[in-house]
Design an enzyme around this catalytic site. Structure first.
Site, PDB file in Angstrom:
ATOM      1  NE  ARG A 105       1.741   3.054   4.176  1.00  0.00           N
ATOM      2  CZ  ARG A 105       2.139   1.796   3.954  1.00  0.00           C
ATOM      3  NH1 ARG A 105       3.423   1.478   4.038  1.00  0.00           N
ATOM      4  NH2 ARG A 105       1.277   0.865   3.634  1.00  0.00           N
ATOM      5  CG  HIS A 132      -3.046  -1.316   5.985  1.00  0.00           C
ATOM      6  ND1 HIS A 132      -3.169  -0.471   4.907  1.00  0.00           N
ATOM      7  CD2 HIS A 132      -1.958  -2.091   5.727  1.00  0.00           C
ATOM      8  CE1 HIS A 132      -2.188  -0.713   4.036  1.00  0.00           C
ATOM      9  NE2 HIS A 132      -1.455  -1.688   4.509  1.00  0.00           N
ATOM     10  CD  GLN A 135      -2.461  -5.898   2.942  1.00  0.00           C
ATOM     11  OE1 GLN A 135      -1.587  -5.100   2.652  1.00  0.00           O
ATOM     12  NE2 GLN A 135      -2.608  -7.059   2.316  1.00  0.00           N
ATOM     13  CG  ASP A 220       1.140  -6.674  10.607  1.00  0.00           C
ATOM     14  OD1 ASP A 220       2.126  -6.766   9.846  1.00  0.00           O
ATOM     15  OD2 ASP A 220       0.583  -5.584  10.857  1.00  0.00           O
ATOM     16  CB  CYS A 260      -0.503  -7.011   5.400  1.00  0.00           C
ATOM     17  SG  CYS A 260       0.527  -6.492   6.795  1.00  0.00           S
ATOM     18  NE  ARG A 288      -2.831  -3.018  -0.472  1.00  0.00           N
ATOM     19  CZ  ARG A 288      -1.939  -2.301   0.227  1.00  0.00           C
ATOM     20  NH1 ARG A 288      -0.995  -2.929   0.899  1.00  0.00           N
ATOM     21  NH2 ARG A 288      -2.013  -0.987   0.291  1.00  0.00           N
TER      22      ARG A 288
HETATM   23  N1  NVA Z   1       1.336  -3.086  11.057  1.00  0.00           N
HETATM   24  C1  NVA Z   1       2.292  -2.784  10.031  1.00  0.00           C
HETATM   25  C2  NVA Z   1       1.687  -2.966   8.676  1.00  0.00           C
HETATM   26  C3  NVA Z   1       2.625  -2.699   7.535  1.00  0.00           C
HETATM   27  C4  NVA Z   1       1.970  -2.852   6.197  1.00  0.00           C
HETATM   28  C5  NVA Z   1       2.806  -1.348  10.233  1.00  0.00           C
HETATM   29  O1  NVA Z   1       1.996  -0.472  10.544  1.00  0.00           O
HETATM   30  O2  NVA Z   1       4.003  -1.118  10.077  1.00  0.00           O
HETATM   31  N1   CP Z   2       1.217  -4.310   3.132  1.00  0.00           N
HETATM   32  C1   CP Z   2       1.657  -3.068   2.894  1.00  0.00           C
HETATM   33  O1   CP Z   2       0.947  -2.082   3.089  1.00  0.00           O
HETATM   34  O2   CP Z   2       2.925  -3.021   2.402  1.00  0.00           O
HETATM   35  P1   CP Z   2       3.813  -1.713   2.162  1.00  0.00           P
HETATM   36  O3   CP Z   2       4.198  -1.185   3.524  1.00  0.00           O
HETATM   37  O4   CP Z   2       4.976  -2.221   1.375  1.00  0.00           O
HETATM   38  O5   CP Z   2       3.007  -0.702   1.399  1.00  0.00           O
END
Ligand code: NVA
Ligand code: CP
Length: 304
Positions: A105, A132, A135, A220, A260, A288
């Site tokens: 990540r 992502h 997801q 989102d 998500c 997930r």
């Molecule tokens: N768009 C959000 C998704 C989190 C799961 C981010 O990147 O923070």
């Molecule tokens: N939706 C998602 O990826 O959640 P987290 O940031 O909690 O992993």
């Protein structure tokens, strides 16, 4: 060096593989719910490097590996030499000699591409600034379970043209649905990715136009991780982009709502919608686990 399968974006999957993973995720969910022990990854190890926070991604990968009889190691740049400047290419080669797969990540998608180029074990994108994909495996599983195949359906994306939006765009092209996007000016998706999606993606001028007759509405957060300093400016820009009851009312009568998570009630979604009868966000979050177990099984199966 053998080239392993990586999963950095959804377009790493064919339509057949995507649908096979969804079917397998549904089977694995059933196995899990029946309490059956199934350990195809005994003694296998997944390393997970998180540059950003996570609840769902971390817990689902860690639980999934444990349930499969394997193990997951959590690393943050703070706790390993990456944070002290060890090059990503060196870390990739070192980890590949010790673990069987790596989940990343990261802030920058490019970092994952560089890591994968030097990794002889599969690399999984657990979120980057651009994509992502994990997801979307869960989201599509959730739609298939609650309705049916999403091909030919209309999906509304309301809000930021961000990583999640990009992965929805890729899913639309692969699975054959229409994605109708409504984003404030200046917050639309990446132009190259939009061009790749072709006529599967339609950019609308207003959330109402995107929601009209939709079978699924999704959104989102207005400020993603790393954009905290833009939060108040974004709140202003996105104020007409909340998914609320009046927007849901324009959709198909059987329309579903997904997010998500984590969600900001009162910003991108109203309390009434996310906690209402059309919302399937808790199934989506649980999936997930099951969808990524299907992914892990598939990635490991391809290894020599
Ligand atoms: N768009 C959000 C998704 C989190 C799961 C981010 O990147 O923070
Ligand atoms: N939706 C998602 O990826 O959640 P987290 O940031 O909690 O992993």
């Amino acid at each position: 060096m053998t080239t392993p399968r990586h999963f950095l974006r959804l377009s790493d999957l064919s339509a057949d593989t995507f649908r096979a993973l969804i079917r397998r995720a549904i089977e694995l969910k059933d196995i899990q719910h029946r309490g059956e022990i199934y350990e195809p990854l005994k003694n296998r190890v997944l390393a997970m490097i998180f540059e950003k926070s996570s609840t769902r991604t971390r817990v689902s990968f860690e639980s999934g590996m444990t349930q499969f009889g394997g193990h997951a190691i959590f690393l943050s740049p703070r706790d390993c030499q990456l944070g002290r400047g060890e090059p990503v290419e060196d870390t990739a080669r070192v980890l590949a000699g010790m673990v069987d797969a790596v989940m990343l990540r990261t802030f920058h998608h490019e970092y994952q591409v560089r890591f994968a180029a030097y990794s002889k074990v599969p690399v999984i994108n657990g979120l980057s600034d651009q994509h992502h994909p994990c997801q979307l495996l869960a989201d599509m599983q959730t739609y298939f379970e609650n309705r049916d195949d999403i091909a030919g359906r209309s999906v509304a994306w309301i809000g930021d043209g961000n990583n999640m939006c990009h992965s929805y765009m890729e899913a639309a092209r692969i699975l054959g649905f229409q994605l109708r996007i409504a984003c404030p000016e200046g917050y639309g998706p990446d132009g190259d990715l939009l061009a790749e999606a072709g006529d599967h993606v339609v950019v609308c001028n207003h959330p109402k136009e995107a929601a009209d007759g939709a079978h699924l509405i999704t959104t989102d957060v207005w400020a993603s991780m790393g954009q905290e300093e833009e939060a108040s400016q974004r709140r202003q820009a996105f104020k007409d982009y909340q998914v609320d009851e009046s927007l849901m009312a324009l959709a198909d009568k059987d329309a579903l709502f997904m997010h998500c998570l984590p969600a900001h009630r009162g910003e991108e979604v109203s309390h009434g919608v996310i906690d209402g009868p059309q919302s399937i966000v808790w199934d989506e979050a649980e999936n997930r686990l099951h969808a990524q177990k299907a992914l892990l099984e598939w990635l490991f199966r391809a290894q020599p």
